[in-house]
Design a protein around this motif. Structure first.
Motif, PDB file in Angstrom:
ATOM      1  N   ALA A   1     -23.408   4.838   9.478  1.00 24.42           N
ATOM      2  CA  ALA A   1     -23.402   3.373   9.386  1.00 24.42           C
ATOM      3  C   ALA A   1     -23.073   2.761  10.727  1.00 24.42           C
ATOM      4  O   ALA A   1     -22.225   3.262  11.469  1.00 24.42           O
ATOM      5  CB  ALA A   1     -22.379   2.924   8.345  1.00 24.42           C
ATOM      6  N   ARG A   2     -23.753   1.648  11.021  1.00 30.05           N
ATOM      7  CA  ARG A   2     -23.397   0.823  12.180  1.00 30.05           C
ATOM      8  C   ARG A   2     -23.478  -0.632  11.764  1.00 30.05           C
ATOM      9  O   ARG A   2     -24.386  -1.040  11.019  1.00 30.05           O
ATOM     10  CB  ARG A   2     -24.301   1.105  13.375  1.00 30.05           C
ATOM     11  CG  ARG A   2     -25.781   0.923  13.134  1.00 30.05           C
ATOM     12  CD  ARG A   2     -26.573   1.012  14.441  1.00 30.05           C
ATOM     13  NE  ARG A   2     -26.317   2.228  15.162  1.00 30.05           N
ATOM     14  CZ  ARG A   2     -26.936   3.384  14.929  1.00 30.05           C
ATOM     15  NH1 ARG A   2     -27.848   3.447  13.961  1.00 30.05           N
ATOM     16  NH2 ARG A   2     -26.657   4.447  15.627  1.00 30.05           N
ATOM     17  N   SER A   3     -22.521  -1.422  12.211  1.00 28.46           N
ATOM     18  CA  SER A   3     -22.464  -2.819  11.792  1.00 28.46           C
ATOM     19  C   SER A   3     -21.995  -3.700  12.957  1.00 28.46           C
ATOM     20  O   SER A   3     -20.801  -3.918  13.126  1.00 28.46           O
ATOM     21  CB  SER A   3     -21.532  -2.984  10.590  1.00 28.46           C
ATOM     22  OG  SER A   3     -21.488  -4.341  10.180  1.00 28.46           O
ATOM     23  N   PRO A   4     -22.929  -4.200  13.772  1.00 33.15           N
ATOM     24  CA  PRO A   4     -22.541  -5.096  14.862  1.00 33.15           C
ATOM     25  C   PRO A   4     -21.824  -6.359  14.372  1.00 33.15           C
ATOM     26  O   PRO A   4     -20.936  -6.884  15.049  1.00 33.15           O
ATOM     27  CB  PRO A   4     -23.885  -5.450  15.516  1.00 33.15           C
ATOM     28  CG  PRO A   4     -24.783  -4.305  15.167  1.00 33.15           C
ATOM     29  CD  PRO A   4     -24.371  -3.891  13.792  1.00 33.15           C
TER      30      PRO A   4
ATOM     31  N   GLU B   1     -32.005   4.449   5.674  1.00 33.99           N
ATOM     32  CA  GLU B   1     -31.956   3.619   4.470  1.00 33.99           C
ATOM     33  C   GLU B   1     -32.201   2.146   4.772  1.00 33.99           C
ATOM     34  O   GLU B   1     -32.584   1.394   3.882  1.00 33.99           O
ATOM     35  CB  GLU B   1     -30.620   3.815   3.743  1.00 33.99           C
ATOM     36  CG  GLU B   1     -30.483   5.231   3.193  1.00 33.99           C
ATOM     37  CD  GLU B   1     -29.086   5.554   2.691  1.00 33.99           C
ATOM     38  OE1 GLU B   1     -28.219   4.665   2.663  1.00 33.99           O
ATOM     39  OE2 GLU B   1     -28.848   6.724   2.341  1.00 33.99           O
ATOM     40  N   GLY B   2     -31.964   1.721   6.005  1.00 32.91           N
ATOM     41  CA  GLY B   2     -32.324   0.371   6.386  1.00 32.91           C
ATOM     42  C   GLY B   2     -31.151  -0.565   6.553  1.00 32.91           C
ATOM     43  O   GLY B   2     -29.990  -0.159   6.597  1.00 32.91           O
ATOM     44  N   ASP B   3     -31.485  -1.854   6.654  1.00 29.31           N
ATOM     45  CA  ASP B   3     -30.503  -2.913   6.881  1.00 29.31           C
ATOM     46  C   ASP B   3     -30.094  -3.528   5.546  1.00 29.31           C
ATOM     47  O   ASP B   3     -30.944  -3.924   4.748  1.00 29.31           O
ATOM     48  CB  ASP B   3     -31.080  -4.002   7.787  1.00 29.31           C
ATOM     49  CG  ASP B   3     -31.409  -3.481   9.176  1.00 29.31           C
ATOM     50  OD1 ASP B   3     -30.602  -2.705   9.708  1.00 29.31           O
ATOM     51  OD2 ASP B   3     -32.473  -3.834   9.708  1.00 29.31           O
ATOM     52  N   PHE B   4     -28.786  -3.630   5.335  1.00 28.17           N
ATOM     53  CA  PHE B   4     -28.234  -4.156   4.084  1.00 28.17           C
ATOM     54  C   PHE B   4     -27.534  -5.477   4.329  1.00 28.17           C
ATOM     55  O   PHE B   4     -26.807  -5.634   5.322  1.00 28.17           O
ATOM     56  CB  PHE B   4     -27.237  -3.154   3.486  1.00 28.17           C
ATOM     57  CG  PHE B   4     -27.872  -1.900   2.973  1.00 28.17           C
ATOM     58  CD1 PHE B   4     -28.096  -1.722   1.616  1.00 28.17           C
ATOM     59  CD2 PHE B   4     -28.247  -0.887   3.844  1.00 28.17           C
ATOM     60  CE1 PHE B   4     -28.684  -0.556   1.147  1.00 28.17           C
ATOM     61  CE2 PHE B   4     -28.834   0.277   3.382  1.00 28.17           C
ATOM     62  CZ  PHE B   4     -29.054   0.446   2.022  1.00 28.17           C
ATOM     63  N   GLN B   5     -27.739  -6.413   3.397  1.00 25.17           N
ATOM     64  CA  GLN B   5     -27.093  -7.714   3.438  1.00 25.17           C
ATOM     65  C   GLN B   5     -26.421  -7.973   2.095  1.00 25.17           C
ATOM     66  O   GLN B   5     -26.494  -7.157   1.178  1.00 25.17           O
ATOM     67  CB  GLN B   5     -28.128  -8.802   3.742  1.00 25.17           C
ATOM     68  CG  GLN B   5     -28.888  -8.600   5.032  1.00 25.17           C
ATOM     69  CD  GLN B   5     -29.983  -9.628   5.212  1.00 25.17           C
ATOM     70  OE1 GLN B   5     -29.918 -10.734   4.673  1.00 25.17           O
ATOM     71  NE2 GLN B   5     -31.018  -9.254   5.953  1.00 25.17           N
TER      72      GLN B   5
ATOM     73  N   SER C   1     -23.581  -7.581   7.301  1.00 23.57           N
ATOM     74  CA  SER C   1     -24.759  -6.714   7.332  1.00 23.57           C
ATOM     75  C   SER C   1     -24.375  -5.370   7.930  1.00 23.57           C
ATOM     76  O   SER C   1     -23.425  -5.259   8.709  1.00 23.57           O
ATOM     77  CB  SER C   1     -25.881  -7.351   8.162  1.00 23.57           C
ATOM     78  OG  SER C   1     -25.491  -7.470   9.519  1.00 23.57           O
ATOM     79  N   VAL C   2     -25.130  -4.348   7.550  1.00 24.92           N
ATOM     80  CA  VAL C   2     -24.895  -2.998   8.054  1.00 24.92           C
ATOM     81  C   VAL C   2     -26.221  -2.245   8.050  1.00 24.92           C
ATOM     82  O   VAL C   2     -27.071  -2.474   7.184  1.00 24.92           O
ATOM     83  CB  VAL C   2     -23.841  -2.253   7.204  1.00 24.92           C
ATOM     84  CG1 VAL C   2     -24.324  -2.080   5.773  1.00 24.92           C
ATOM     85  CG2 VAL C   2     -23.481  -0.899   7.809  1.00 24.92           C
TER      86      VAL C   2
END
Length: 275
Positions: free
Chosen positions: A114-117, A95-99, A89-90
């Motif tokens: 972009a941020r992706s924990p 634009e929101g959360d992508f899966q 996920s990112v």
């Protein structure tokens, strides 16, 4: 011109400094941090380059990030950027959360980061120079945080491009429809698909196509350039067994290959404007 087959298993993963060296100067010189911070950023970013055109700067990469990946600043590109997400996920600002199974098509000028924990994996595409899609050369232009979600270089209809701004298409929630093969010319009536983005003027498109188990098709010749990128399942193209994230490039007018799958597969199909 002839068809090119890129077997993903033969393409090495690169990381860190090797990623940096492969970037366009107008991109890599604007990552937004000190050399130490850029090095740390790219240590969490790996990719396999499936296609690159030094003339137009178009590129198609299979990318993945480690947990904790975070861009160093907000920025926009002069090129169209699109991505189909495969796992993880990112979050993209504005634009929101992508899966897995999500997609975006971003026109030039829109500011994001972009941020992706968790880390993510996807097929990342920079269109490069393509007048019919309103796309310029690959670049990265740093902007202040306050510009996130805005387009500081284009207004009105010019800001959304000829496909509209596809901010977040949750393809995993779209139904599979009988495939319209008039643009993709894949040559089979057995296919189903989900249209991810489409150019309102030229009908160029990015389409997710499901190929059922046991299907075999002779892809038809076309006056459009086509990229076929496998996302799930094994496909066989002219006798070559290809694992996911392999790529087939069919230039306009080229003799097209045969494609089959024993157990079923899905393809991301990119089709250009009529040559």
């Amino acid at each position: 011109m002839t068809t090119t087959i890129v077997d993903a298993t033969s393409v090495p993963w690169v990381n860190g400094a090797e990623v940096y060296a492969s970037m366009e100067p107008a991109f890599r010189d604007n990552l937004g941090g000190s050399p130490d911070r850029v090095e740390e950023l790219l240590s969490k970013y790996s990719m396999r380059t499936l296609w690159i055109d030094p003339v137009t700067t178009r590129r198609i990469d299979h990318v993945r990030t480690d947990p904790g990946y975070l861009d160093l600043c907000e920025a926009y590109h002069d090129s169209v950027e699109e991505c189909f997400f495969l796992s993880g996920s990112v979050e993209l600002t504005a634009e929101g959360d992508f899966q897995a199974g999500d997609y975006f098509w971003r026109p030039p000028g829109w500011v994001h980061m972009a941020r992706s924990p968790e880390g993510f994996e996807g097929i990342l595409m920079m269109e490069g120079e393509s007048p019919s899609d309103g796309s310029g050369r690959v670049s990265r232009v740093i902007r202040p945080d306050s510009d996130a979600g805005c387009n500081p270089i284009r207004e009105g209809e010019q800001s959304i491009g000829p496909r509209g701004y596809v901010r977040r298409a949750e393809a995993r929630h779209m139904v599979w429809r009988r495939h319209d093969d008039s643009v993709t010319a894949l040559g089979s009536a057995e296919l189903t698909s989900k249209v991810l983005s489409s150019n309102a003027v030229t009908a160029a498109a990015s389409v997710l196509v499901a190929v059922p188990a046991g299907c075999s098709t002779q892809i038809a010749p076309s006056d459009r350039e086509r990229f076929l990128i496998s996302t799930t399942g094994t496909i066989t193209v002219d006798g070559h067994d290809l694992e996911p994230c392999s790529l087939v490039h069919v230039p306009p007018g080229a003799a097209a290959p045969t494609l089959s799958t024993d157990d079923g597969a899905e393809l991301l199909v990119k089709v250009g404007a009529v040559a």
